[in-house]
Design a protein around this motif. Structure first.
Motif, PDB file in Angstrom:
ATOM      1  N   SER A 483       0.960  -1.271  -0.032  1.00  0.00           N
ATOM      2  CA  SER A 483      -0.025  -0.070   0.112  1.00  0.00           C
ATOM      3  C   SER A 483       0.789   1.298  -0.229  1.00  0.00           C
ATOM      4  O   SER A 483       0.439   2.173  -0.653  1.00  0.00           O
ATOM      5  CB  SER A 483      -0.699   0.094   1.423  1.00  0.00           C
ATOM      6  OG  SER A 483      -1.685  -1.117   1.440  1.00  0.00           O
ATOM      7  N   ALA A 484       2.009   1.140   0.657  1.00  0.00           N
ATOM      8  CA  ALA A 484       2.791   2.394   0.877  1.00  0.00           C
ATOM      9  C   ALA A 484       3.639   2.699  -0.496  1.00  0.00           C
ATOM     10  O   ALA A 484       3.507   3.926  -0.855  1.00  0.00           O
ATOM     11  CB  ALA A 484       3.865   2.043   1.846  1.00  0.00           C
ATOM     12  N   ALA A 485       3.817   1.561  -1.217  1.00  0.00           N
ATOM     13  CA  ALA A 485       4.530   1.769  -2.684  1.00  0.00           C
ATOM     14  C   ALA A 485       3.488   2.255  -3.520  1.00  0.00           C
ATOM     15  O   ALA A 485       3.831   3.098  -4.359  1.00  0.00           O
ATOM     16  CB  ALA A 485       5.084   0.486  -2.991  1.00  0.00           C
ATOM     17  N   ILE A 486       2.343   1.743  -3.553  1.00  0.00           N
ATOM     18  CA  ILE A 486       1.309   2.315  -4.470  1.00  0.00           C
ATOM     19  C   ILE A 486       1.127   3.761  -4.226  1.00  0.00           C
ATOM     20  O   ILE A 486       0.867   4.847  -4.811  1.00  0.00           O
ATOM     21  CB  ILE A 486      -0.086   1.275  -4.328  1.00  0.00           C
ATOM     22  CG1 ILE A 486       0.309   0.100  -4.798  1.00  0.00           C
ATOM     23  CG2 ILE A 486      -1.042   2.286  -4.980  1.00  0.00           C
ATOM     24  CD1 ILE A 486      -0.997  -0.718  -4.426  1.00  0.00           C
ATOM     25  N   LEU A 487       0.834   4.032  -2.684  1.00  0.00           N
ATOM     26  CA  LEU A 487       0.867   5.479  -2.547  1.00  0.00           C
ATOM     27  C   LEU A 487       1.901   6.490  -3.038  1.00  0.00           C
ATOM     28  O   LEU A 487       1.876   7.664  -3.540  1.00  0.00           O
ATOM     29  CB  LEU A 487       0.673   5.837  -1.090  1.00  0.00           C
ATOM     30  CG  LEU A 487      -0.605   5.286  -0.205  1.00  0.00           C
ATOM     31  CD1 LEU A 487      -0.619   5.506   1.254  1.00  0.00           C
ATOM     32  CD2 LEU A 487      -1.595   6.279  -0.565  1.00  0.00           C
ATOM     33  N   PHE A 488       3.081   5.998  -2.753  1.00  0.00           N
ATOM     34  CA  PHE A 488       4.302   6.486  -3.239  1.00  0.00           C
ATOM     35  C   PHE A 488       4.312   6.887  -4.718  1.00  0.00           C
ATOM     36  O   PHE A 488       4.648   7.931  -5.359  1.00  0.00           O
ATOM     37  CB  PHE A 488       5.729   5.912  -2.800  1.00  0.00           C
ATOM     38  CG  PHE A 488       6.730   6.683  -3.275  1.00  0.00           C
ATOM     39  CD1 PHE A 488       7.200   7.634  -2.414  1.00  0.00           C
ATOM     40  CD2 PHE A 488       7.527   6.422  -4.279  1.00  0.00           C
ATOM     41  CE1 PHE A 488       8.612   8.341  -2.932  1.00  0.00           C
ATOM     42  CE2 PHE A 488       8.636   6.901  -4.860  1.00  0.00           C
ATOM     43  CZ  PHE A 488       9.221   8.169  -3.894  1.00  0.00           C
ATOM     44  N   GLN A 489       3.786   5.835  -5.454  1.00  0.00           N
ATOM     45  CA  GLN A 489       3.926   5.771  -7.049  1.00  0.00           C
ATOM     46  C   GLN A 489       2.623   6.834  -7.642  1.00  0.00           C
ATOM     47  O   GLN A 489       3.001   7.570  -8.278  1.00  0.00           O
ATOM     48  CB  GLN A 489       3.581   4.560  -7.548  1.00  0.00           C
ATOM     49  CG  GLN A 489       3.884   4.349  -8.779  1.00  0.00           C
ATOM     50  CD  GLN A 489       5.072   4.772  -9.563  1.00  0.00           C
ATOM     51  OE1 GLN A 489       6.136   4.503  -8.973  1.00  0.00           O
ATOM     52  NE2 GLN A 489       5.229   5.255 -10.912  1.00  0.00           N
ATOM     53  N   MET A 490       1.623   6.836  -6.874  1.00  0.00           N
ATOM     54  CA  MET A 490       0.484   7.377  -7.395  1.00  0.00           C
ATOM     55  C   MET A 490       0.210   8.860  -6.656  1.00  0.00           C
ATOM     56  O   MET A 490      -0.474   9.530  -7.398  1.00  0.00           O
ATOM     57  CB  MET A 490      -0.884   6.655  -7.258  1.00  0.00           C
ATOM     58  CG  MET A 490      -0.828   5.241  -7.705  1.00  0.00           C
ATOM     59  SD  MET A 490      -0.655   5.160  -9.306  1.00  0.00           S
ATOM     60  CE  MET A 490      -2.308   5.821 -10.197  1.00  0.00           C
ATOM     61  N   GLY A 491       0.637   9.044  -5.744  1.00  0.00           N
ATOM     62  CA  GLY A 491       0.498  10.414  -4.970  1.00  0.00           C
ATOM     63  C   GLY A 491       1.658  11.042  -5.066  1.00  0.00           C
ATOM     64  O   GLY A 491       2.525  11.103  -5.923  1.00  0.00           O
ATOM     65  N   SER A 492       1.515  12.497  -4.302  1.00  0.00           N
ATOM     66  CA  SER A 492       2.418  13.519  -4.547  1.00  0.00           C
ATOM     67  C   SER A 492       2.300  14.074  -3.133  1.00  0.00           C
ATOM     68  O   SER A 492       1.477  14.350  -2.531  1.00  0.00           O
ATOM     69  CB  SER A 492       2.006  14.273  -5.773  1.00  0.00           C
ATOM     70  OG  SER A 492       0.622  14.881  -5.705  1.00  0.00           O
ATOM     71  N   GLY A 493       3.504  15.054  -2.925  1.00  0.00           N
ATOM     72  CA  GLY A 493       3.605  15.923  -1.798  1.00  0.00           C
ATOM     73  C   GLY A 493       3.408  15.189  -0.431  1.00  0.00           C
ATOM     74  O   GLY A 493       4.093  14.332  -0.554  1.00  0.00           O
TER      75      GLY A 493
END
Length: 535
Positions: A483-493
């Motif tokens: 989940s953290a990896a997906i957040l890092f890839q898809m998220g920003s800031g």
């Protein structure tokens, strides 16, 4: 399970010591780190805009300028197309966001239409269609032909300009030496810029507010700028521009660009060797250097205007040919102005002006309050966790607290080495991993209790407890890590900040809760060799 080879013990101890060493600089004042040798750990975690304060700016790409540039380009393309077809025309120009032209001979209208349609290009279709579409629409009304930009063409140029602007903005801000700026697109044509630690928003505004389109043109020798302005007579092929440092001083320059700013490959602030004043030294690529050399060789004795965003920075007289492909810009600069101009030239020109919609300085007050509140919460939470673990598991609880402390040190150490930016969501990620680390210890100890209750002796019970708890710990942490990896890839800031601290915290918490804690327990078992344990 409780046996560790010597090299494993050495590696675990080294990792723990490194974690303590690299996290230590975060607990001393920043000024005290300046005298520390470079080979010692001396890096602190960067605090984000919400904790450290800084500058915030919301920019919007000037789409009207983009459209005007494209229409002006269309005028030139239409003129060239009609001339190549030997079609006589009149009244070619831009009116109300469209290009219009009147064909002189009625029999040439369809021939002209075909030639004009040929200057168009294709752009990607809209979200509902992948079929490429034309970027212009041509209509005929008698002998008048009108060319307009299609909606897909405007959307495509805006998207391209926003992406290019983001890259240019990033280059300019990186040149300031700031760390972890947030630069991201908002909506169709807006760009959000957050620069932690930069408390001079006016300088940021000046740096990002300039298009930085630079070119080199000859000053007209037909008449002076004052004469052209007074008589309102501008010779063909010239225009009146004004000096950047003296807005009331006109300069009559030729429209023809002798050397474009896109030929610059480097620009550095420096000091003039004779006057000592700040200047900017620049260097062209091979093509630009050749063009610059030819112009200066053929125009000795004439002023050569250096134009930035339609303002004349300086207009020095060419004393001799300059063949080396490099030159110098002088213009009563301050040291900061020369440095900023060099940054602009190195970063390149924006495809369109950026309008500042919102700007503000975020003070560190909110961050200081948040940090103070976080410290209080951390102390209360830490005391509660220590009390619970020791009360519930006794000596084993003490070992869990030691492992938890090492976990915190490793998180700070990794974030310091990576020079990651810590924001409020990042703190939330750390708190979440602390809870998961405690949960892992509870899982292990409860499994050991069950094994002891079944009648096993201490060592087999501990080994069985670790074995049975491992799968549960890995399952929970691997899914969270994904989940953290997906957040890092898809998220920003801030979302990325949360993902970074969460991901780092998961890895270190599993390592300390399972491996480090098990090593400490192994050493204790070997030394004490207990017959029974109370857990």
């Amino acid at each position: 399970m409780l046996h560790f080879e010597r090299w494993k013990i050495t590696l675990i101890v080294l990792l723990c010591v490194a974690g303590l060493a690299y996290s230590a600089p975060n607990f001393v004042p920043r000024d005290s780190l300046e005298g520390i040798p470079g080979w010692l750990p001396n890096q602190q975690i960067n605090l984000g805009l919400d904790l450290r304060g800084g500058s915030y700016m919301l920019l919007e790409v000037d789409t009207s300028s983009l459209i005007q540039d494209r229409l002006q380009s269309l005028v030139n393309d239409v003129r060239a197309a009609l001339r190549s077809e030997r079609v006589l025309y009149t009244g070619l120009g831009i009116r109300n966001s469209e290009v219009t032209v009147r064909i002189t001979q009625p029999d040439d209208v369809q021939k002209a239409r075909g030639a004009i349609e040929g200057v168009g290009t294709t752009v990607a279709g809209n979200v509902f269609s992948a079929v490429p579409e034309r970027d212009i629409a041509v209509s005929v009304n008698g002998q008048n032909i009108t060319v307009v930009l299609t909606e897909p063409a405007i959307v495509a140029r805006t998207q391209s300009a926003v992406q290019q602007s983001i890259e240019i903005v990033r280059r300019r801000i990186d040149e300031l030496g700031t760390t972890e700026p947030v630069i991201q697109q908002q909506g169709a044509s807006r760009i959000l810029v957050q620069v932690p630690g930069l408390d001079d928003p006016q300088r940021l505004k000046q740096l990002l507010g300039q298009t930085a389109k630079m070119n080199f043109r000859l000053v007209s020798n037909a008449m002076s700028g004052e004469q052209a302005l007074a008589t309102r007579t501008v010779p063909t092929g010239t225009e009146i521009l004004f000096m950047a440092e003296a807005p009331n001083v006109p300069v009559l320059v030729e429209r023809r660009i002798m050397v474009g700013g896109d030929r610059l490959v480097d620009a550095q602030p420096a000091f003039d060797q004779q006057s000592g004043a700040p200047v900017v030294n620049f260097r062209f690529d091979s093509t630009g250097g050749r063009q610059f050399g030819e112009v200066t060789r053929n125009s000795v004795g004439r002023p050569f205007a250096i134009v930035l965003d339609d303002k004349v920075i300086s207009a020095p007289v060419i004393r001799e040919p300059i063949m080396g492909g490099s030159g110098q810009i002088s213009g009563n600069f301050t040291v900061q102005a020369a440095n900023d101009l060099a940054i602009l030239l190195r970063a390149g020109a924006l495809p369109a002006p950026l309008n500042v919609l919102e700007e503000r300085t975020v003070g560190p007050g909110l961050g200081a309050d948040s940090i103070a509140a976080g410290e209080i919460a951390a102390v209360i939470g830490g005391v509660a966790v220590v009390a619970f673990m020791i009360a519930s598991y006794g000596f084993f609880g003490v070992l869990a607290v030691v492992a938890l402390t090492l976990n915190m040190a490793m998180i700070f150490a990794v974030l310091s080495v990576l020079q990651a930016t810590l924001t409020l969501p990042g703190i939330a990620g750390i708190v979440l991993t602390i809870g998961m680390a405690v949960d892992a210890n509870v899982l292990i100890y409860e499994r050991i209790r069950e094994e002891l209750a079944s009648g096993k002796s201490p060592v087999p019970a501990i080994e069985a407890g670790y074995n049975k708890a491992l799968s549960s710990i890995l399952d929970a942490n691997i899914t969270t890590l994904i989940s953290a990896a997906i957040l890092f890839q898809m998220g920003s800031g801030p979302v990325r900040g949360f993902a970074v601290t969460l991901g780092v915290g998961i890895i270190t918490s599993v390592f300390t809760a399972y491996t480090v804690n098990r090593l400490m327990l192994s050493v204790w078992i070997r030394r004490r060799r207990p017959k029974t344990i109370y857990l």
